[in-house]
Design an enzyme around this catalytic site. Sequence first.
Site, PDB file in Angstrom:
ATOM      1  N   ASP A 197      -4.984  -4.472 -18.158  1.00 32.30           N
ATOM      2  CA  ASP A 197      -3.849  -3.549 -18.403  1.00 32.30           C
ATOM      3  C   ASP A 197      -4.016  -2.765 -19.689  1.00 32.30           C
ATOM      4  O   ASP A 197      -3.059  -2.560 -20.450  1.00 32.30           O
ATOM      5  CB  ASP A 197      -2.505  -4.307 -18.425  1.00 32.30           C
ATOM      6  CG  ASP A 197      -2.024  -4.621 -17.017  1.00 32.30           C
ATOM      7  OD1 ASP A 197      -2.419  -3.918 -16.072  1.00 32.30           O
ATOM      8  OD2 ASP A 197      -1.257  -5.597 -16.874  1.00 32.30           O
TER       9      ASP A 197
ATOM     10  N   ILE B 247     -10.757  -7.220 -12.260  1.00 27.56           N
ATOM     11  CA  ILE B 247     -12.062  -6.607 -11.990  1.00 27.56           C
ATOM     12  C   ILE B 247     -12.986  -7.039 -13.121  1.00 27.56           C
ATOM     13  O   ILE B 247     -12.617  -6.943 -14.303  1.00 27.56           O
ATOM     14  CB  ILE B 247     -11.970  -5.067 -11.977  1.00 27.56           C
ATOM     15  CG1 ILE B 247     -10.886  -4.602 -11.009  1.00 27.56           C
ATOM     16  CG2 ILE B 247     -13.331  -4.434 -11.692  1.00 27.56           C
ATOM     17  CD1 ILE B 247     -11.311  -4.283  -9.632  1.00 27.56           C
TER      18      ILE B 247
ATOM     19  N   ASN C  11       1.460   3.088  -2.618  1.00 24.20           N
ATOM     20  CA  ASN C  11       0.731   4.045  -3.478  1.00 24.20           C
ATOM     21  C   ASN C  11      -0.456   4.641  -2.733  1.00 24.20           C
ATOM     22  O   ASN C  11      -0.723   5.835  -2.844  1.00 24.20           O
ATOM     23  CB  ASN C  11       0.283   3.370  -4.781  1.00 24.20           C
ATOM     24  CG  ASN C  11       1.381   3.401  -5.832  1.00 24.20           C
ATOM     25  OD1 ASN C  11       1.693   4.458  -6.375  1.00 24.20           O
ATOM     26  ND2 ASN C  11       1.989   2.251  -6.081  1.00 24.20           N
TER      27      ASN C  11
ATOM     28  N   GLY D 221       0.782  -1.236   0.000  1.00 20.28           N
ATOM     29  CA  GLY D 221       0.000   0.000   0.000  1.00 20.28           C
ATOM     30  C   GLY D 221       0.810   1.281   0.000  1.00 20.28           C
ATOM     31  O   GLY D 221       0.333   2.318   0.483  1.00 20.28           O
TER      32      GLY D 221
ATOM     33  N   ASN E 272      -5.970   2.850 -13.003  1.00 16.94           N
ATOM     34  CA  ASN E 272      -4.992   1.880 -12.510  1.00 16.94           C
ATOM     35  C   ASN E 272      -3.587   2.447 -12.703  1.00 16.94           C
ATOM     36  O   ASN E 272      -3.345   3.224 -13.625  1.00 16.94           O
ATOM     37  CB  ASN E 272      -5.125   0.570 -13.313  1.00 16.94           C
ATOM     38  CG  ASN E 272      -4.149  -0.493 -12.865  1.00 16.94           C
ATOM     39  OD1 ASN E 272      -3.953  -0.713 -11.671  1.00 16.94           O
ATOM     40  ND2 ASN E 272      -3.505  -1.166 -13.816  1.00 16.94           N
TER      41      ASN E 272
ATOM     42  N   LYS F 265      -6.227  -8.480  -8.334  1.00 21.92           N
ATOM     43  CA  LYS F 265      -7.313  -9.330  -8.839  1.00 21.92           C
ATOM     44  C   LYS F 265      -7.934  -8.667 -10.067  1.00 21.92           C
ATOM     45  O   LYS F 265      -7.973  -7.443 -10.158  1.00 21.92           O
ATOM     46  CB  LYS F 265      -8.399  -9.480  -7.760  1.00 21.92           C
ATOM     47  CG  LYS F 265      -7.937 -10.253  -6.552  1.00 21.92           C
ATOM     48  CD  LYS F 265      -7.965 -11.723  -6.847  1.00 21.92           C
ATOM     49  CE  LYS F 265      -7.310 -12.509  -5.728  1.00 21.92           C
ATOM     50  NZ  LYS F 265      -7.117 -13.919  -6.055  1.00 21.92           N
TER      51      LYS F 265
ATOM     52  N   GLU G  46       5.867   6.417  -9.235  1.00 23.57           N
ATOM     53  CA  GLU G  46       4.437   6.094  -9.116  1.00 23.57           C
ATOM     54  C   GLU G  46       3.788   7.017  -8.087  1.00 23.57           C
ATOM     55  O   GLU G  46       2.727   7.589  -8.312  1.00 23.57           O
ATOM     56  CB  GLU G  46       4.249   4.631  -8.683  1.00 23.57           C
ATOM     57  CG  GLU G  46       4.780   3.612  -9.669  1.00 23.57           C
ATOM     58  CD  GLU G  46       4.425   2.192  -9.248  1.00 23.57           C
ATOM     59  OE1 GLU G  46       3.319   1.963  -8.734  1.00 23.57           O
ATOM     60  OE2 GLU G  46       5.275   1.300  -9.425  1.00 23.57           O
TER      61      GLU G  46
ATOM     62  N   HIS H  59       0.397   1.171 -13.302  1.00 19.66           N
ATOM     63  CA  HIS H  59       1.151  -0.020 -13.714  1.00 19.66           C
ATOM     64  C   HIS H  59       2.640   0.331 -13.728  1.00 19.66           C
ATOM     65  O   HIS H  59       3.016   1.384 -14.246  1.00 19.66           O
ATOM     66  CB  HIS H  59       0.684  -0.460 -15.110  1.00 19.66           C
ATOM     67  CG  HIS H  59       1.281  -1.753 -15.523  1.00 19.66           C
ATOM     68  ND1 HIS H  59       0.833  -2.976 -15.038  1.00 19.66           N
ATOM     69  CD2 HIS H  59       2.311  -2.032 -16.354  1.00 19.66           C
ATOM     70  CE1 HIS H  59       1.562  -3.940 -15.572  1.00 19.66           C
ATOM     71  NE2 HIS H  59       2.470  -3.401 -16.368  1.00 19.66           N
TER      72      HIS H  59
HETATM   73  C1  GAR Z   1       2.974  -1.019  -7.594  1.00 24.29           C
HETATM   74  O1  GAR Z   1       4.259  -1.054  -8.169  1.00 24.29           O
HETATM   75  C2  GAR Z   1       1.909  -1.011  -8.671  1.00 24.29           C
HETATM   76  O2  GAR Z   1       2.260  -0.273  -9.813  1.00 24.29           O
HETATM   77  C3  GAR Z   1       1.829  -2.468  -9.011  1.00 24.29           C
HETATM   78  O3  GAR Z   1       1.884  -3.114  -7.761  1.00 24.29           O
HETATM   79  C4  GAR Z   1       2.693  -2.339  -6.866  1.00 24.29           C
HETATM   80  C5  GAR Z   1       1.931  -2.120  -5.580  1.00 24.29           C
HETATM   81  O4  GAR Z   1       2.734  -1.498  -4.625  1.00 24.29           O
HETATM   82  N1  GAR Z   1       0.637  -2.785  -9.743  1.00 24.29           N
HETATM   83  C6  GAR Z   1       0.603  -3.696 -10.700  1.00 24.29           C
HETATM   84  O5  GAR Z   1       1.542  -4.391 -11.005  1.00 24.29           O
HETATM   85  C7  GAR Z   1      -0.748  -3.805 -11.416  1.00 24.29           C
HETATM   86  N2  GAR Z   1      -0.628  -4.577 -12.610  1.00 24.29           N
HETATM   87  P1  GAR Z   1       2.128  -0.808  -3.335  1.00 24.29           P
HETATM   88  O6  GAR Z   1       1.203  -1.847  -2.665  1.00 24.29           O
HETATM   89  O7  GAR Z   1       3.307  -0.495  -2.481  1.00 24.29           O
HETATM   90  O8  GAR Z   1       1.371   0.410  -3.767  1.00 24.29           O
END
Ligand code: GAR
Length: 208
Positions: free
Chosen positions: A152, A95, A16, A14, A109, A93, A181, A111
């Site tokens: 994606d 959606i 982000n 978490g 989203n 997951k 990010e 990525h």
């Molecule tokens: C992040 O790097 C996000 O971009 C990625 O998961 C990580 C979550 O980190 N998402 C994906 O790969 C979606 N396809 P976080 O829990 O520290 O935010």
Amino acid sequence: MKKLNLVVLASGGGTNLQAIIDSIEAGKLDAKIKAVISNNSKSGALERARSHNITDIHLSHKQFATPEEFNQKLISVLKENETDLVVLAGYMKMISPTVIREYKNRMINIHPALLPSFGGKGMYGIHVHEAVIESGVKVTGVTVHVVDEVYDHGPILFQKCVPVSSSDTPESLQQKVLPHEHEAYFRVIQLFAEGKIEIKDNRAFIRE
Ligand code: GAR
């Protein structure tokens, strides 16, 4: 100005989510996180929500007899919270199209690569960075996009390049990309709050 109501879906640590919380608390983002939903009851994301007095909801397919019941529950939670924007922040997951259609152009989203490269099935978290390293590309980055019914995929709102060096490992690359990010996501959400995003013919336009 009315604050944008967000519901954040997250599966993992978490960071982000934390960056979004921090931007709101710093007055840089005109939004309110109405709830954080996770499929993982032990996720850092739910813990972060609790420690900031944000409603935390553990919602998993496993709690429902059919995928449709799960979808209906998710939609009803989103509606109860008067959600303006659904924010996927490391939600691992799929959606369902039922939910995506209900929130068409109102679900985004992030990525950790430059889509349309390194997206699709199995491309999440560290696996994305592993694939980037294996491929030998010299740049990777961040993509924020509107969610459509293809995994994606969907109108791209923001991209930023991050160089890949020959000494990078998947882990070092992940650590290089993550701060970008964090810097990007709240800015894109703020553009929604300001009503500056327009989606036309599967492309996103940002009004100056
Ligand atoms: C992040 O790097 C996000 O971009 C990625 O998961 C990580 C979550 O980190 N998402 C994906 O790969 C979606 N396809 P976080 O829990 O520290 O935010």
